[in-house]
Design an enzyme around this catalytic site. Sequence first.
Site, PDB file in Angstrom:
ATOM      1  N   HIS A 106      27.112  29.651  14.866  1.00 34.47           N
ATOM      2  CA  HIS A 106      28.433  30.301  14.847  1.00 34.47           C
ATOM      3  C   HIS A 106      29.569  29.396  15.298  1.00 34.47           C
ATOM      4  O   HIS A 106      30.699  29.863  15.441  1.00 34.47           O
ATOM      5  CB  HIS A 106      28.441  31.546  15.733  1.00 34.47           C
ATOM      6  N   LYS A 140      42.357  38.267  19.770  1.00 34.70           N
ATOM      7  CA  LYS A 140      41.069  37.566  19.791  1.00 34.70           C
ATOM      8  C   LYS A 140      40.891  36.941  21.154  1.00 34.70           C
ATOM      9  O   LYS A 140      41.828  36.908  21.951  1.00 34.70           O
ATOM     10  CB  LYS A 140      41.007  36.506  18.681  1.00 34.70           C
ATOM     11  N   ARG A 141      39.669  36.451  21.429  1.00 33.06           N
ATOM     12  CA  ARG A 141      39.459  35.749  22.674  1.00 33.06           C
ATOM     13  C   ARG A 141      40.493  34.640  22.837  1.00 33.06           C
ATOM     14  O   ARG A 141      40.892  34.006  21.865  1.00 33.06           O
ATOM     15  CB  ARG A 141      38.040  35.148  22.707  1.00 33.06           C
ATOM     16  N   LYS A 189      41.989  28.413  19.207  1.00 33.97           N
ATOM     17  CA  LYS A 189      42.597  29.519  18.447  1.00 33.97           C
ATOM     18  C   LYS A 189      44.124  29.482  18.499  1.00 33.97           C
ATOM     19  O   LYS A 189      44.802  30.193  17.782  1.00 33.97           O
ATOM     20  CB  LYS A 189      42.090  30.865  18.961  1.00 33.97           C
ATOM     21  N   THR A 238      36.425  37.231  11.855  1.00 32.75           N
ATOM     22  CA  THR A 238      36.108  38.482  11.151  1.00 32.75           C
ATOM     23  C   THR A 238      37.274  39.461  11.250  1.00 32.75           C
ATOM     24  O   THR A 238      37.399  40.349  10.407  1.00 32.75           O
ATOM     25  CB  THR A 238      34.831  39.129  11.725  1.00 32.75           C
ATOM     26  N   LYS A 258      39.311  42.373   8.696  1.00 33.39           N
ATOM     27  CA  LYS A 258      39.676  43.740   9.101  1.00 33.39           C
ATOM     28  C   LYS A 258      41.150  44.004   8.816  1.00 33.39           C
ATOM     29  O   LYS A 258      41.518  45.070   8.297  1.00 33.39           O
ATOM     30  CB  LYS A 258      39.365  43.952  10.592  1.00 33.39           C
TER      31      LYS A 258
HETATM   32  C1  26Q Z   1      26.507  29.979  25.274  1.00 34.56           C
HETATM   33  C2  26Q Z   1      25.841  29.453  26.354  1.00 34.56           C
HETATM   34  C3  26Q Z   1      26.030  29.961  27.621  1.00 34.56           C
HETATM   35  C4  26Q Z   1      26.898  31.019  27.784  1.00 34.56           C
HETATM   36  C5  26Q Z   1      27.581  31.551  26.700  1.00 34.56           C
HETATM   37  C6  26Q Z   1      27.379  31.032  25.445  1.00 34.56           C
HETATM   38  C7  26Q Z   1      28.110  31.613  24.277  1.00 34.56           C
HETATM   39  C8  26Q Z   1      28.367  32.972  24.230  1.00 34.56           C
HETATM   40  C9  26Q Z   1      29.059  33.514  23.157  1.00 34.56           C
HETATM   41  C10 26Q Z   1      28.524  30.813  23.229  1.00 34.56           C
HETATM   42  C11 26Q Z   1      29.206  31.368  22.170  1.00 34.56           C
HETATM   43  C12 26Q Z   1      29.464  32.729  22.115  1.00 34.56           C
HETATM   44  C13 26Q Z   1      30.185  33.367  21.032  1.00 34.56           C
HETATM   45  C14 26Q Z   1      30.550  32.770  19.926  1.00 34.56           C
HETATM   46  C15 26Q Z   1      31.301  33.472  18.892  1.00 34.56           C
HETATM   47  O1  26Q Z   1      31.700  34.618  19.052  1.00 34.56           O
HETATM   48  N1  26Q Z   1      31.538  32.828  17.763  1.00 34.56           N
HETATM   49  C16 26Q Z   1      32.283  33.467  16.684  1.00 34.56           C
HETATM   50  O2  26Q Z   1      31.330  34.067  15.819  1.00 34.56           O
HETATM   51  C17 26Q Z   1      31.974  34.822  14.828  1.00 34.56           C
HETATM   52  C18 26Q Z   1      30.888  35.510  14.028  1.00 34.56           C
HETATM   53  O3  26Q Z   1      30.200  34.593  13.253  1.00 34.56           O
HETATM   54  C19 26Q Z   1      32.854  33.951  13.972  1.00 34.56           C
HETATM   55  O4  26Q Z   1      33.552  34.767  13.067  1.00 34.56           O
HETATM   56  C20 26Q Z   1      33.851  33.188  14.831  1.00 34.56           C
HETATM   57  O5  26Q Z   1      34.567  32.267  14.035  1.00 34.56           O
HETATM   58  C21 26Q Z   1      33.106  32.457  15.922  1.00 34.56           C
HETATM   59  O6  26Q Z   1      34.029  31.831  16.803  1.00 34.56           O
END
Ligand code: 26Q
Length: 867
Positions: free
Chosen positions: A403, A600-601, A606, A711, A715
């Site tokens: 992702h 968004k986050r 971003k 995403t 929407k």
């Molecule tokens: C990893 C290791 C330790 C702690 C946390 C994490 C961690 C947690 C969440 C790393 C990444 C995430 C989340 C990533 C994320 O939300 N990515 C998004 O995924 C969406 C769905 O595919 C995409 O549309 C976005 O572009 C992407 O940023």
Amino acid sequence: MTSTIDPSTIGKAKSRRHIRTLTGYTAETDAAGKEKWPIGDEKVWKEGIPPVTTEVPQITKSVVHHVHTSLARQAYNLDNLGAYQATAMSTRDNLLANWNETQLHYNRKAPKRAYYLSLEFLMGRTLDNALLNLGLKQQYGDGTQKLGFNLEDLIEQERDAGLGNGGLGRLAACYLDSSASQELPVWGYGLRYKYGIFQQLISPDGSQLEAPDPWLEHDNPWELARSDVTYHIRFYGYAERLEGGRALWQGGQEVLAMAYDVMIPGYATKNTNNLRLWESKPKRGFDLQSFNAGDYERAVEASNSAEAITSVLYPNDHTTFGKELRLKQQYFWTAASLADIMRRFKNTGKDVSEFPDYVAIQLNDTHPTLAIPELMRMLVDEEELPWDKAWEIVCNTFFFTNHTVLPEALEKWPVGLMENLLPRHMQIIYDIVSVWAFLQAVEKKFPGDKDRLARMSLIEEGFPKNVRMANLACIGSRKVNGVAELHSELVRQTIMKDFVEFYGVSKFSNVTNGITPRRWLDQCNPGLSNLISETLKVPKATFLKDLYKLEGLLEHVDDPAFQKRWAAVKQSNKERLAQHIESTLGLKVNTRAMFDVQIKRLHEYKRQTMNIMGVIHRYLTLKDMTPEQRTKVNPKVVFFAGKAAPGYYIAKLTIRLIVNVARIINEDPETKDLLSLYFLPDYCVSLAEVLIPASDISQHISTAGTEASGTSNMKFCLNGGLLVGTVDGANIEIAEEVGESNVFFFGNLTPAVEDLRYQHMYHPVPIEQKCPPLARVINEVAEGRFGDGGVYEPLLNTIRQNDYYLLTEDFDSYIKALELVDQAYQDRTEWIKKSIRTSAKMGKFSSDRAIMDYAQEYWNLEQTSVG
Ligand code: 26Q
């Protein structure tokens, strides 16, 4: 004193029998081949099954029944919260009827199943969605009315289930909805965090504060506690090698994983799937010996450390950190899920060599990668399979989705930490490297290429040594995919380049993300889905199950009456949002203005910072105008919402700047009717559901090549909002569908980004020369126009210094794009047409299409209708 009871045997016999009846029922047949009723009197049983309540009188009866029996309350003392709970329990009874039938049907048919392993499921609220999927919203509305309650008010009582950070977690939730709706046998597996994503508060100085999210404070009517489905999960200890590659893992600590099931109803089908979430508990009778010896504290300590595993969702996204508790979460969850999957598979009576013919497991990012060595451990140590056979099964079972390509998000774990917590898994990882001779195979293909060997290794050399989870996920999976065309291409060209050259390109493909039209059209925007249904002269189910049907709207684009109704829906959604803001924040929003939204986050990539700089630029431009000039300007309201990781200093500073800019410009009598700004606290799924339908334009402005897909862009477009964005992620595919004339693109393209960063490093140009308008904005902030300027220096320096995310390179074209947006909005009819065309072309972005891609191209799964 020593205990005579072996604590691990307590309650075992009983729970085994129970588990069999839950998932392993094989019908007995009589001589004529007719299925025998399993127990007792069939007629009595069948009469006892609660009826599905589809008519208003049954519905009111069942709600009142729950008020009296489940809540022990009466009409005299029932508030909205109680009425919500009783309505939820009545709805749950209906879901359960379908859920029971679905599970029995799947167990009998034993089709191939797929499992979606995700540490995050951002579900939001359930009641509205459940009623909609059951087709009972109208009836429940009428029923609660009769009881003196308004269904919409009851829906508002529900807390969001916020078991995720952002895109990746919400995607998992959309995929569950689509799996059930497409009648696919797919289960989700995750963790039941006691505390979901933190609640965001804004302090008086404008900074983000975090508070815990006690979402389980009131009973959660949507989960079924399965105290009879439990597994023992081991940590620490030692692994003793035996013959034949096997090992014995002993000692250490064991905790209990207990299942909670969440029903996932399909839309307009009986099929109701399951999301199984694990809770960690101390093993029953845990450390009974020290307890009996009077060491109460030690026993309590152990129990606390067991419970800690599923206590909180880590609020970080796109960054890794080496916290042992996070690794514990990952192993606890993958081990419990695999044990459960294996047990269900074994109940079919098939030989373990057939595992990949009946089980597909999708890894949602690298977070569940430990499932790969864990399945190896089960097959080699417990099933006693030869190593090669086990590895073949593993490699045919798993599929891996990436992702993000941001380097700081690639998961690594220190070898020492792994060795201590999971000694057997670390052995297996080393054996994958050597026994399976992965690296020898690379060496054969690319003799002498030491750097390549080092890059592809599962172990990163250094101090400390690290295990590279993406490499492990890649080599243990049948396929690897990215989440939009550009992103999948970047995966092939960057993080997986060596693996593409080794395996060939066919292992690496794309599944563009999608969103569920049930929640993201019908539920959040009933006005629009009613209008679409009337215009196309079809029931809603027609386009909610086949989103390509929206193309039928294109015929009506030029119809002024339709345009008027389309615009009226948008207007009423803006008013709904304004009401929400007034009732929650006490602020009045100008609903005659253009609504511009970025939600968004918070993350530097971003570029919320570029957006707020753009707002300041607009403010300064307005201030420079004469009153006469200002009369020609269209009013605009800018909305931001989003959470920053609690430890992400720059992201939090961006929030603080937005809040403080809002305070100044919203109070400026010269400009406030033309430009206002809101930071809406505590962004969550249910806030998105009010914001998205109200937007005229939304911003998706990541540095090219950094946003894997996005995403929310889908929407907004589905709800008739237009996009301003960079040529990145799914924006590109959206533009392909709707036509570039309906998207406001700007900024440098992906191939330029690397060169520009190099230039910034080695040939920096001062910002005053590079981008004077941005320099002016930065100076105004630094000089304190929006409160103490010094506070923002670290944030401003990220732009002044190496500007990694290239704001100085894109700002000019960004401002131009926003001017084009203003011009386009002047011609309201043309704007409405763009809006209709955009929505009409969103068919591709249904998560139904995406999940069918996974089912067909990856999992080899068949649709299995419960009937
Ligand atoms: C990893 C290791 C330790 C702690 C946390 C994490 C961690 C947690 C969440 C790393 C990444 C995430 C989340 C990533 C994320 O939300 N990515 C998004 O995924 C969406 C769905 O595919 C995409 O549309 C976005 O572009 C992407 O940023």
